[in-house]
Enzyme design. Structure first.
Site, PDB file in Angstrom:
ATOM      1  N   ASP A   1      31.887  29.068   5.251  1.00 54.50           N
ATOM      2  CA  ASP A   1      32.112  29.187   3.801  1.00 54.50           C
ATOM      3  C   ASP A   1      33.342  28.415   3.332  1.00 54.50           C
ATOM      4  O   ASP A   1      33.737  28.497   2.170  1.00 54.50           O
ATOM      5  CB  ASP A   1      32.258  30.673   3.408  1.00 54.50           C
ATOM      6  CG  ASP A   1      33.444  31.326   4.089  1.00 54.50           C
ATOM      7  OD1 ASP A   1      34.139  30.648   4.891  1.00 54.50           O
ATOM      8  OD2 ASP A   1      33.701  32.515   3.822  1.00 54.50           O
ATOM      9  N   GLY A   2      33.979  27.680   4.255  1.00 54.95           N
ATOM     10  CA  GLY A   2      35.108  26.832   3.852  1.00 54.95           C
ATOM     11  C   GLY A   2      36.472  27.431   4.145  1.00 54.95           C
ATOM     12  O   GLY A   2      37.499  26.768   3.975  1.00 54.95           O
ATOM     13  N   GLU A   3      36.516  28.707   4.571  1.00 52.93           N
ATOM     14  CA  GLU A   3      37.828  29.315   4.848  1.00 52.93           C
ATOM     15  C   GLU A   3      38.405  28.784   6.152  1.00 52.93           C
ATOM     16  O   GLU A   3      37.678  28.383   7.056  1.00 52.93           O
ATOM     17  CB  GLU A   3      37.695  30.847   4.897  1.00 52.93           C
ATOM     18  CG  GLU A   3      37.392  31.424   3.529  1.00 52.93           C
ATOM     19  CD  GLU A   3      37.242  32.934   3.525  1.00 52.93           C
ATOM     20  OE1 GLU A   3      37.413  33.569   4.585  1.00 52.93           O
ATOM     21  OE2 GLU A   3      36.934  33.480   2.443  1.00 52.93           O
TER      22      GLU A   3
ATOM     23  N   ARG B   1      56.032  16.890  -6.368  1.00 51.90           N
ATOM     24  CA  ARG B   1      56.212  16.132  -7.607  1.00 51.90           C
ATOM     25  C   ARG B   1      56.169  17.036  -8.840  1.00 51.90           C
ATOM     26  O   ARG B   1      56.622  16.657  -9.900  1.00 51.90           O
ATOM     27  CB  ARG B   1      55.195  14.989  -7.684  1.00 51.90           C
ATOM     28  CG  ARG B   1      55.645  13.827  -6.784  1.00 51.90           C
ATOM     29  CD  ARG B   1      54.658  12.707  -6.761  1.00 51.90           C
ATOM     30  NE  ARG B   1      53.462  13.101  -6.031  1.00 51.90           N
ATOM     31  CZ  ARG B   1      52.369  12.369  -5.946  1.00 51.90           C
ATOM     32  NH1 ARG B   1      52.310  11.213  -6.556  1.00 51.90           N
ATOM     33  NH2 ARG B   1      51.338  12.782  -5.250  1.00 51.90           N
TER      34      ARG B   1
ATOM     35  N   HIS C   1      60.245  14.676  -2.410  1.00 48.61           N
ATOM     36  CA  HIS C   1      60.209  13.772  -3.560  1.00 48.61           C
ATOM     37  C   HIS C   1      61.537  13.715  -4.331  1.00 48.61           C
ATOM     38  O   HIS C   1      61.917  12.665  -4.833  1.00 48.61           O
ATOM     39  CB  HIS C   1      59.065  14.218  -4.463  1.00 48.61           C
ATOM     40  CG  HIS C   1      59.053  13.570  -5.787  1.00 48.61           C
ATOM     41  ND1 HIS C   1      58.818  12.223  -5.943  1.00 48.61           N
ATOM     42  CD2 HIS C   1      59.290  14.074  -7.022  1.00 48.61           C
ATOM     43  CE1 HIS C   1      58.892  11.933  -7.221  1.00 48.61           C
ATOM     44  NE2 HIS C   1      59.171  13.027  -7.894  1.00 48.61           N
TER      45      HIS C   1
ATOM     46  N   LYS D   1      61.122   3.000 -15.141  1.00 44.94           N
ATOM     47  CA  LYS D   1      59.685   3.341 -15.215  1.00 44.94           C
ATOM     48  C   LYS D   1      59.466   4.538 -16.129  1.00 44.94           C
ATOM     49  O   LYS D   1      60.254   5.469 -16.139  1.00 44.94           O
ATOM     50  CB  LYS D   1      59.206   3.675 -13.801  1.00 44.94           C
ATOM     51  CG  LYS D   1      57.759   4.086 -13.693  1.00 44.94           C
ATOM     52  CD  LYS D   1      57.341   4.278 -12.244  1.00 44.94           C
ATOM     53  CE  LYS D   1      57.490   5.723 -11.810  1.00 44.94           C
ATOM     54  NZ  LYS D   1      57.029   5.951 -10.433  1.00 44.94           N
TER      55      LYS D   1
ATOM     56  N   SER E   1      50.938   6.704  -4.266  1.00 48.84           N
ATOM     57  CA  SER E   1      49.800   7.597  -4.488  1.00 48.84           C
ATOM     58  C   SER E   1      48.633   6.769  -5.051  1.00 48.84           C
ATOM     59  O   SER E   1      47.844   6.206  -4.300  1.00 48.84           O
ATOM     60  CB  SER E   1      50.230   8.726  -5.429  1.00 48.84           C
ATOM     61  OG  SER E   1      49.164   9.577  -5.675  1.00 48.84           O
ATOM     62  N   THR E   2      48.572   6.633  -6.369  1.00 48.58           N
ATOM     63  CA  THR E   2      47.509   5.789  -6.943  1.00 48.58           C
ATOM     64  C   THR E   2      47.855   4.305  -6.818  1.00 48.58           C
ATOM     65  O   THR E   2      47.015   3.446  -7.043  1.00 48.58           O
ATOM     66  CB  THR E   2      47.329   6.074  -8.447  1.00 48.58           C
ATOM     67  OG1 THR E   2      48.554   5.718  -9.123  1.00 48.58           O
ATOM     68  CG2 THR E   2      47.023   7.534  -8.707  1.00 48.58           C
TER      69      THR E   2
ATOM     70  N   GLY F   1      49.888   2.856  -8.827  1.00 51.65           N
ATOM     71  CA  GLY F   1      50.216   2.356 -10.174  1.00 51.65           C
ATOM     72  C   GLY F   1      51.646   1.834 -10.283  1.00 51.65           C
ATOM     73  O   GLY F   1      51.876   0.755 -10.849  1.00 51.65           O
TER      74      GLY F   1
HETATM   75  C1  R5P Z   1      57.681   8.914  -8.417  1.00 48.71           C
HETATM   76  O1  R5P Z   1      58.743   9.306  -8.869  1.00 48.71           O
HETATM   77  C2  R5P Z   1      57.526   8.555  -6.978  1.00 48.71           C
HETATM   78  O2  R5P Z   1      58.739   8.131  -6.426  1.00 48.71           O
HETATM   79  C3  R5P Z   1      56.480   7.482  -6.799  1.00 48.71           C
HETATM   80  O3  R5P Z   1      56.925   6.321  -7.479  1.00 48.71           O
HETATM   81  C4  R5P Z   1      55.164   7.902  -7.364  1.00 48.71           C
HETATM   82  O4  R5P Z   1      54.806   9.154  -6.884  1.00 48.71           O
HETATM   83  C5  R5P Z   1      54.098   6.887  -7.008  1.00 48.71           C
HETATM   84  O5  R5P Z   1      52.907   7.271  -7.600  1.00 48.71           O
HETATM   85  P1  R5P Z   1      51.798   6.191  -7.935  1.00 48.71           P
HETATM   86  O6  R5P Z   1      51.540   5.428  -6.672  1.00 48.71           O
HETATM   87  O7  R5P Z   1      50.620   7.011  -8.364  1.00 48.71           O
HETATM   88  O8  R5P Z   1      52.334   5.335  -9.029  1.00 48.71           O
END
Ligand code: R5P
Length: 297
Positions: free
Chosen positions: A37-39, A96, A130, A192, A224-225, A227
């Protein structure tokens, strides 16, 4: 302390083996299963006369699963009457959300720290959380392990002699300056902004340095992404930089980050072994071992 054991989970095998070996301990993997069941199910090995147990488990990938299995391991240690449980988190998930950005949100890092303490963790180490706020929110006896030396060593061995070390945001600018000074390169940083609802990133380069022809490395704690790094890379290339590489500690690489970075001219991506992925290219074992060694004296 003589009777110490080192337990680790699936998500940290490489780092756990390096760290336990360097501490002169045998790493023992705890057993995990997923019920139909995923547990989650965990089982710890026999730890005869254990006085201290290190539990290393990176909380990525599958953050929620990793958190639950680590909590279950702590509960099993309580049942085994282990008083000193030292949690080692190569990657701290939920860091984060280290503050309330919008009314109605929780401080997620606080909930995670409280849960681990309630489960019996007496001391915790996090590799490059972070932010300081995330560490404060996690609370209790928790230390951040900084891996600047590993980043410097990684640049020297993997990239050799870049000209320019780049911070994709102001938070990373202090670290980037330290790294640049250590390898004899220049440093620059971006300011940023991230839209809290859409997640969209916009950034502006703060420098009067001539960038033409320079070989740049963007250094960030997390990709992460992609971006943040992609936006920085595009700007650097528009300003005449010769090449862009990306070095991070925690390579989450979600939602097509690899393609996004390639599309924006990033030639290589280097991540550490806080997370075992295809991007893992260097180890942070020395700093983690140094931190844990102090507890064994
Ligand atoms: C943000 O403060 C972190 O230091 C990274 O810059 C951020 O988590 C990177 O996320 P992404 O790759 O989605 O831009």
């Amino acid at each position: 302390m003589s009777n110490a054991f080192f337990l680790y989970g699936n998500s940290s095998s490489t780092l756990a083996n390096e760290v336990s070996a360097s501490l002169g301990m045998r790493g023992l993997k705890f057993e995990t299963k997923v019920f139909p069941d995923g547990e989650s199910y965990v089982r710890i090995p026999d730890l005869p006369g254990a006085e201290r147990v290190f539990v290393m488990n990176s909380l990525y990938p599958n953050q929620d699963k990793r958190i639950i299995e680590t909590l279950l391991v702590c509960e099993a240690l309580r049942e085994a009457n282990v008083d000193n449980v030292t949690l080692v988190l190569p990657y701290l998930a939920y860091a984060r959300q280290d503050r309330i950005f919008l009314k109605g949100e929780p401080v997620s890092a606080k909930a995670i720290g409280s849960a681990f303490r309630y489960a019996g963790v007496t001391k915790a180490y996090v590799v490059e959380a972070h932010s300081d706020e995330a560490i404060r929110a996690f609370g209790g006896d928790v230390s951040n392990i900084s891996v600047d030396e590993s980043l410097i060593a990684a640049i020297k061995s993997l990239i050799r002699t870049p000209d320019l070390i780049v911070a994709p945001d102001e938070k990373a600018s202090k670290r980037v300056k330290i790294i640049a000074d250590a390898i004899g390169a220049e440093s620059v940083y971006f300011s940023k902004r991230r839209d809290r609802i859409t997640g969209e990133v916009s950034s502006e380069l703060n420098t009067s340095i001539e960038l033409t022809g320079k070989r740049a490395v963007i250094v960030d704690d997390i990709i992460s992404t992609g971006g943040s790094v992609a936006t920085a890379s595009r700007t650097l290339l528009e300003k005449g930089v010769h090449s862009v590489r990306a070095l991070c500690i925690h390579a989450l690489m979600v939602q097509g980050a690899e393609e996004l970075l390639a599309k924006n001219g990033v030639q290589e991506i280097y991540g550490s072994n806080t997370i075992d992925t295809n991007f893992t290219r260097y180890s942070v074992a020395s700093e983690v071992s140094n931190a844990l060694e102090k507890l064994l004296k």
